[in-house]
Structure formats: C-alpha cells, structure tokens
Design an enzyme around this catalytic site. Structure first.
Site, PDB file in Angstrom:
ATOM      1  N   LYS A 187       1.005  -1.711   0.089  1.00 27.04           N
ATOM      2  CA  LYS A 187       0.227   0.094  -0.281  1.00 27.04           C
ATOM      3  C   LYS A 187       0.961   1.340   0.412  1.00 27.04           C
ATOM      4  O   LYS A 187       1.934   0.845   0.399  1.00 27.04           O
ATOM      5  CB  LYS A 187      -0.598   0.147   1.183  1.00 27.04           C
ATOM      6  CG  LYS A 187      -1.821  -0.662   1.271  1.00 27.04           C
ATOM      7  CD  LYS A 187      -2.784  -1.160   0.099  1.00 27.04           C
ATOM      8  CE  LYS A 187      -3.634  -2.691   0.104  1.00 27.04           C
ATOM      9  NZ  LYS A 187      -4.199  -2.796  -0.901  1.00 27.04           N
ATOM     10  N   HIS A 325      -8.950  -8.170  -9.938  1.00 26.36           N
ATOM     11  CA  HIS A 325      -9.195  -7.682  -8.265  1.00 26.36           C
ATOM     12  C   HIS A 325      -9.870  -8.877  -7.617  1.00 26.36           C
ATOM     13  O   HIS A 325     -10.678  -9.701  -7.703  1.00 26.36           O
ATOM     14  CB  HIS A 325      -9.757  -6.578  -8.212  1.00 26.36           C
ATOM     15  CG  HIS A 325     -10.455  -6.273  -6.325  1.00 26.36           C
ATOM     16  ND1 HIS A 325     -10.804  -6.743  -5.463  1.00 26.36           N
ATOM     17  CD2 HIS A 325      -9.502  -5.986  -5.404  1.00 26.36           C
ATOM     18  CE1 HIS A 325     -10.745  -6.244  -4.332  1.00 26.36           C
ATOM     19  NE2 HIS A 325      -9.951  -5.667  -4.655  1.00 26.36           N
TER      20      HIS A 325
END
Length: 392
Positions: A187, A325
C-alpha cells in the site's frame, strides 16, 4: 418426458470480514460480504448440487437487492427458460438475462455486485453438474479449450497497521517470498510521500527486481497527491502503480499516465463493460503495458466479463493484461479459465474469505489449479463450513 432441471432455492447471508487492516482510504472494521448458495434439484453423489459464491472483498454485503429482486426473478422463471438448449445444464447467460429483467440501463454499481455474486454461484453449480473444475468449463467455452495447470499469482499486502514500521514490512515481504511468491504489492498513500518512498525502497531491497514490486493507492488521491506520487515513484519502474486516482477521473488518470511511464493498474472499482471501455478510451491508458483489474463477481459475473474481454481485444488489449481483483478461489478459476495475466492472493488478510485450497502451495510465483468439480470451495474447510450453513 424428463422435467427440466430446476433451481429450487437461492439463499444469502451477510458475514463480517473481521479485519483491522487499513489502506490509504479506509479500514475494514465494518466490512461484510454476501455468501450465496444456489440450490438445485440435480443429484450428484447422493446430494443436491449447490453452487456457492461470495461478493469478493471491498464491497459490503448486498442481500437486500438479491432478496427483493434477483432471487425472486430466478425462482419465478419457467425452469426450461434457465437451462441450455440441450437441457443438460443451467445456462448462466439465460440466468443473467432473467435477473436483468426490468432493470434500467446504467446505474451499474447498485446491482452489479448482487447480480454477479449469484451468477458466479450458478457457474459453480454448472461445473459441478458437468463434473469438471470451473476453470476447465470456462476454458472450453471461452478460451478455445486451452486449460493451464497453473497460473501466475502475486501477493497483496504491505497494509498500514499500528506498530508496523519498515522492519516489519520487510519481514512481511520475506515471509511471502519464503511461501513461494515472487511478486509483492504494498500500500501507498496512507503516509507522506517521503515515508512511502522509504517504504518502497525498503521493499525493493528484499524483492529481486523492481518488476517484482507493485504499489496500490486505492484510488484515494486528489490531483495534487496523484501527481506527486507519480513523479516520486516513476524512477523506480515498478511492476505497476495501482489506482492512483478514481478510475472515473479520466482526465486526471491521463495526466498521471503522461508523467508515469511504467505500468498503471486500475479498474477494480468499475462494474460494467461500458465503464471499462470508457476507461481505456479516455483515461490515457496504454495497451502495451497497463493493467485492467476488474473484480468479476462484483461486475455482473463471468458471462458479462467475457464481453468485457471481447471489447478489450477489439481495442488492442491482450488477456495477459488483465489481473482481476480478489485473491480467492473464484478469481483463481477465472484467471485459469480465461487465460489471464495472473491472480492476486491475500494470505492472512481477510480471514476465511481470502486464499485458496487448504493445501494450496505457491511455487516460484505460480499456483496450481485445483482438480475438483466447481470452484473448489470444498477444499477450504473454514469457508465451506459457512457455505454449508447458508445452504442448510
């Protein structure tokens, strides 16, 4: 005359993910998912065949739409209208059309997750009735019968957590490499630009190459932050820079692409073929390097996804540029069946809703496809226990 096979019930329940993780935008403390069971009157091994699915991760449970509209439409339909012309299995295309009756065009987000989750559960039942793994069924229908035995698999991680610093991030990456992964995604955006650059540099010291590291901003940047990160990260030539902007912010995404030469990944928050088409037309994306990340159960399901792939092909995009995803058994089957670029994995992140068969092993960045009928949830004991409870 033999009666047509029937879907006798469709059941749904909301289950909490129970995760304390945080990305650049929000935490998952309230996140739920819908678990769906499509129960048929077809008997295999002495039991009625039931197809299962859940609505991936990152979208809340959507049972209200299912119970109010989509489940009743299927259960009220004439059984013969939901099966193949040969009558030997259910037809997900016809079931999708049944669910979409009296639905106004557009407005995809309100219904696409609910429809797609039910549709993927139907595919699980279809594959079980056929006695084949879902990836094989999909390969035969949509990929010229090319059936791989393994698919590339990268690991998503590098979350922000209390007390997690550089050393802990590096330890996490080492542990994933030890598990057989070769590519890691971390992230960015939950800290300052210099702090995140430090995290990227620390991660690069552990992975073998910049092409083995991706970053994910979770569509959380405004223009100033998006361009600042693009400039700061461009020299590292990472595997991809995921969701630097809202994917519908086409002009901003095109600005980012103009100054960020390495691959960009986006599209997991889009829910229709039309949305993806607009993304590649107006978002400045480049078919020779960028990555499309549609989440299939959240985007009307597999049949509609095949149309998205057809549209991408017409616009010069290869299937290898698509990395859906969602690190779960559903995505694994879809990646293998359609011959896509690779599959995501979330080990230890979303509890029973992340991961693959209990005995699944990643070797040199590849994950072997399961050889059991359907999606293969039965090889995930904790998740399958929840699904059995839903099906009654």
């Amino acid at each position: 005359t033999r009666l047509p096979m029937r879907i006798v019930d469709i059941r749904e329940t909301a289950v909490p993910l129970k995760s304390s993780l945080r990305n650049a935008v929000f935490d998952f403390s309230e996140m739920t998912t819908s678990v769906v069971a499509v129960i048929t009157d077809v008997i295999r091994d002495g039991k009625p065949v039931a197809g299962f699915a859940f609505n991936s991760t990152g979208r809340y449970a959507c049972g209200a739409q299912m119970r109010d509209r989509f489940i009743p439409r299927i259960l009220k339909a004439k059984p013969e209208s939901l099966v193949t012309d040969a009558g030997d299995n259910f037809d997900p295309e016809k079931i999708l059309a049944c669910m979409m009756q009296r639905e106004k065009p557009g407005g995809h987000t309100e219904r696409s997750v609910a429809v797609g989750t039910i549709e993927v559960a139907v595919w699980d039942a279809v594959a079980k009735i056929a006695g084949k793994p879902l990836h094989r069924v999909l390969a035969e229908k949509y990929n010229g019968g090319k059936v791989p035995d393994k698919v590339p698999c990268y690991v998503g991680g590098g979350w922000y957590q209390p007390g997690k610093g550089i050393r802990e991030l590096q330890d996490e990456i080492r542990s994933r490499l030890d598990q057989g992964y070769t590519t890691m995604k971390i992230k960015v955006g939950g800290a300052t630009v210099p702090e995140d650059v430090e995290r990227v540099e620390a991660a690069l010291k552990i992975v073998a190459s910049s092409t083995n590291l991706a970053v994910d901003a979770n569509a959380g940047f405004d223009r100033e932050r998006a361009l600042a990160y693009a400039k700061a990260l461009a020299p590292y030539k990472l595997r991809w820079f995921e969701e630097p902007t809202d994917p519908l912010a086409y002009a901003l995404l095109a600005e980012v692409a103009a100054i960020y030469d390495a691959p960009i990944g986006t599209g997991e928050n889009l829910f229709s073929t039309q949305d993806v088409q607009n993304l590649i037309r107006f978002g400045g994306l480049r078919a020779d390097r960028d990555i499309i990340q549609t989440d299939v159960p959240q985007s009307y399901g597999i049949a509609q996804f095949s149309r998205t792939l057809d549209m991408l092909k017409k616009n010069g995009w290869a299937r290898e540029s698509v990395f859906p995803h969602g690190g779960n058994q559903m995505t694994l089957a879809i990646v293998g069946g359609f011959g896509l670029g690779g599959c995501e994995a979330y080990p230890g992140v979303f509890g029973i809703f992340a991961g693959f068969a209990d005995d699944a092993k990643v070797e040199n960045g590849y994950l072997k496809l399961p050889d059991r009928p359907g999606i293969g949830f039965e090889a995930q004991n904790a998740l399958y226990a929840v699904m059995r409870e839903v099906s009654g």
